[in-house]
Design a protein around this motif. Structure first.
Motif, PDB file in Angstrom:
ATOM      1  N   LEU A 184       0.819  -1.207   0.000  1.00 23.45           N
ATOM      2  CA  LEU A 184       0.000   0.000   0.000  1.00 23.45           C
ATOM      3  C   LEU A 184       0.855   1.261   0.000  1.00 23.45           C
ATOM      4  CD1 LEU A 184      -2.896  -0.894   2.488  1.00 23.45           C
ATOM      5  CD2 LEU A 184      -3.071  -0.563   0.019  1.00 23.45           C
ATOM      6  N   LEU A 185       1.917   1.246   0.805  1.00 22.11           N
ATOM      7  CA  LEU A 185       2.795   2.416   0.869  1.00 22.11           C
ATOM      8  C   LEU A 185       3.504   2.632  -0.471  1.00 22.11           C
ATOM      9  CD1 LEU A 185       4.340   2.044   4.453  1.00 22.11           C
ATOM     10  CD2 LEU A 185       2.416   3.464   3.708  1.00 22.11           C
ATOM     11  N   ALA A 186       3.854   1.538  -1.151  1.00 22.63           N
ATOM     12  CA  ALA A 186       4.503   1.653  -2.468  1.00 22.63           C
ATOM     13  C   ALA A 186       3.537   2.257  -3.494  1.00 22.63           C
ATOM     14  CB  ALA A 186       4.998   0.285  -2.938  1.00 22.63           C
ATOM     15  N   ILE A 187       2.266   1.836  -3.435  1.00 23.42           N
ATOM     16  CA  ILE A 187       1.260   2.385  -4.344  1.00 23.42           C
ATOM     17  C   ILE A 187       1.093   3.886  -4.099  1.00 23.42           C
ATOM     18  CG2 ILE A 187      -1.213   2.382  -4.886  1.00 23.42           C
ATOM     19  CD1 ILE A 187      -1.158  -0.655  -4.308  1.00 23.42           C
ATOM     20  N   LEU A 188       1.006   4.260  -2.828  1.00 23.21           N
ATOM     21  CA  LEU A 188       0.877   5.677  -2.497  1.00 23.21           C
ATOM     22  C   LEU A 188       2.111   6.452  -2.940  1.00 23.21           C
ATOM     23  CD1 LEU A 188      -0.668   5.410   1.097  1.00 23.21           C
ATOM     24  CD2 LEU A 188      -1.856   6.011  -1.026  1.00 23.21           C
ATOM     25  N   GLY A 189       3.290   5.820  -2.801  1.00 23.04           N
ATOM     26  CA  GLY A 189       4.537   6.467  -3.212  1.00 23.04           C
ATOM     27  C   GLY A 189       4.604   6.723  -4.706  1.00 23.04           C
ATOM     28  N   MET A 190       3.835   5.961  -5.483  1.00 23.07           N
ATOM     29  CA  MET A 190       3.776   6.159  -6.934  1.00 23.07           C
ATOM     30  C   MET A 190       2.716   7.175  -7.331  1.00 23.07           C
ATOM     31  SD  MET A 190       4.147   2.228  -8.287  1.00 23.07           S
ATOM     32  CE  MET A 190       5.584   1.225  -7.836  1.00 23.07           C
ATOM     33  N   ASP A 191       2.118   7.834  -6.335  1.00 19.64           N
ATOM     34  CA  ASP A 191       1.081   8.840  -6.563  1.00 19.64           C
ATOM     35  C   ASP A 191      -0.171   8.227  -7.188  1.00 19.64           C
ATOM     36  OD1 ASP A 191       0.457  11.493  -6.037  1.00 19.64           O
ATOM     37  OD2 ASP A 191       0.858  12.136  -8.097  1.00 19.64           O
ATOM     38  N   VAL A 192      -0.485   7.005  -6.747  1.00 19.26           N
ATOM     39  CA  VAL A 192      -1.631   6.259  -7.254  1.00 19.26           C
ATOM     40  C   VAL A 192      -2.651   6.093  -6.132  1.00 19.26           C
ATOM     41  CG1 VAL A 192      -2.378   3.985  -8.112  1.00 19.26           C
ATOM     42  CG2 VAL A 192      -0.303   5.053  -9.028  1.00 19.26           C
ATOM     43  N   ILE A 193      -3.916   6.043  -6.470  1.00 19.92           N
ATOM     44  CA  ILE A 193      -4.992   5.861  -5.488  1.00 19.92           C
ATOM     45  C   ILE A 193      -5.375   4.381  -5.442  1.00 19.92           C
ATOM     46  CG2 ILE A 193      -7.381   6.414  -4.897  1.00 19.92           C
ATOM     47  CD1 ILE A 193      -6.984   9.105  -6.328  1.00 19.92           C
ATOM     48  N   PRO A 194      -5.111   3.682  -4.341  1.00 18.08           N
ATOM     49  CA  PRO A 194      -5.527   2.278  -4.247  1.00 18.08           C
ATOM     50  C   PRO A 194      -7.028   2.168  -4.004  1.00 18.08           C
ATOM     51  CG  PRO A 194      -4.415   2.957  -2.225  1.00 18.08           C
ATOM     52  CD  PRO A 194      -4.337   4.121  -3.162  1.00 18.08           C
TER      53      PRO A 194
END
Length: 306
Positions: free
Chosen positions: A127-137
């Motif tokens: 989840l943190l990696a997804i957020l770090g990519m500026d993506v909305i999970p």
């Protein structure tokens, strides 16, 4: 500074959208409402805030697509409808968020993903990696493969778990009610909306066991369960009506919308949060008076007599 004012400083926000918010009472998708909420979430993202969306609706959307008037009872049928509806739901989110230049990622979880410490950490890191990519999970329970023994049971609980493992600053649960009342407003026209709650009591839970709509799995009882997890994790939680204009913006702006559940002053350590909420309960442990004092008063482990 009041807790409402504190919400203005939220940087990582989990927003849970229920089936009653996504659909009309006949099961059809409420496109106008979903579009409005997506626009609000995209605008938060434009401000530099991190947004995690926990979305129900896969089984409901699948049931509607297949012409079901209500959700079937058997697990295989529910799983089949979840498989049908999840793809349609993600397609809708991808299309709507893309209109505002946002990229979304599908995340499907089961309780088993959080039961084991390594898998819990892997879920957190993903989840943190997804957020770090500026993506909305966009997160949902993996209803297609989950079995009864490892179900979250409802996405209210899942959203609180996600807020805990992602170390969120705020959890917003959007539903078809204005917040938590001192009695059921459907049967008592004089019911009073409570704007702040510091403790979820047994009486509150006992009086809140009604279900939601025929296409929903939750109700106020599941939201109180989520509140207990969120409050213990140090995350403030707000229950609000998704029909309120600019509801997300107003909550994050510190306005007195819905019911705010005030968290504990000190956040739990990450490992304690996993032990308390991530693991699946199996069996019972009986403790003596000395162990009780050590566990509750001094925050220490103790030799337990089973």
């Amino acid at each position: 500074m009041s807790w409402r004012e504190e919400l203005k400083n939220s940087k990582r926000i989990v927003i849970k959208v229920g089936t009653s918010t996504l659909t009309y009472t006949n099961g059809q998708v409420n496109l106008q409402r979903v579009e409005r909420l997506v626009r609000e979430m995209a605008d938060l993202h434009n401000r530099g805030l991190e947004v995690l969306l926990v979305s129900s609706g896969a089984i409901g959307v699948g049931a509607n697509r297949m012409g079901f008037k209500k959700i079937p009872r058997t697990m295989p049928e529910k799983q089949a409808l979840a498989a049908i509806g999840q793809g349609a739901l993600m397609h809708l989110y991808e299309k709507l968020f893309a209109e505002y230049g946002k990229t979304v990622a599908q995340v499907l979880l089961t309780r088993g993903d959080l039961d084991e410490r390594l898998r819990y950490l892997n879920a957190t890191n993903a989840l943190l990696a997804i957020l770090g990519m500026d993506v909305i999970p966009v997160i949902n329970e993996n209803d297609t493969v989950v079995v009864e023994e490892i179900k979250f049971g409802d996405n209210d609980t899942l959203s609180a778990m996600v807020a805990s493992l992602a170390d969120a600053d705020l959890l917003i649960i959007l539903s078809d009610v204005d917040g938590f009342y001192d009695s059921d407003p459907r049967s008592n026209p004089e019911a009073c909306l409570l704007h702040e709650i510091y403790e979820v009591t047994d009486v509150m839970e006992d009086n809140s066991r009604s279900r939601g709509s025929s296409f929903a799995s939750g109700g106020m009882y599941t939201k109180l369960k989520a509140a207990k997890i969120s409050m213990a994790s140090g995350v403030p939680m707000v229950i609000a009506n998704s029909d309120t204009p600019d509801v997300i913006r107003k909550i994050v702006g510190g306005e007195e919308i819905g019911t705010l559940f005030i968290p504990r002053e000190e956040k739990m350590h990450a490992r304690k949060k996993w032990i308390a909420f991530g693991t699946v309960t199996q069996g019972e442990i009986f403790v003596d008076a000395g162990a009780e004092q050590a566990l509750l008063k001094r925050g220490k482990s103790s030799c337990l007599r089973v």
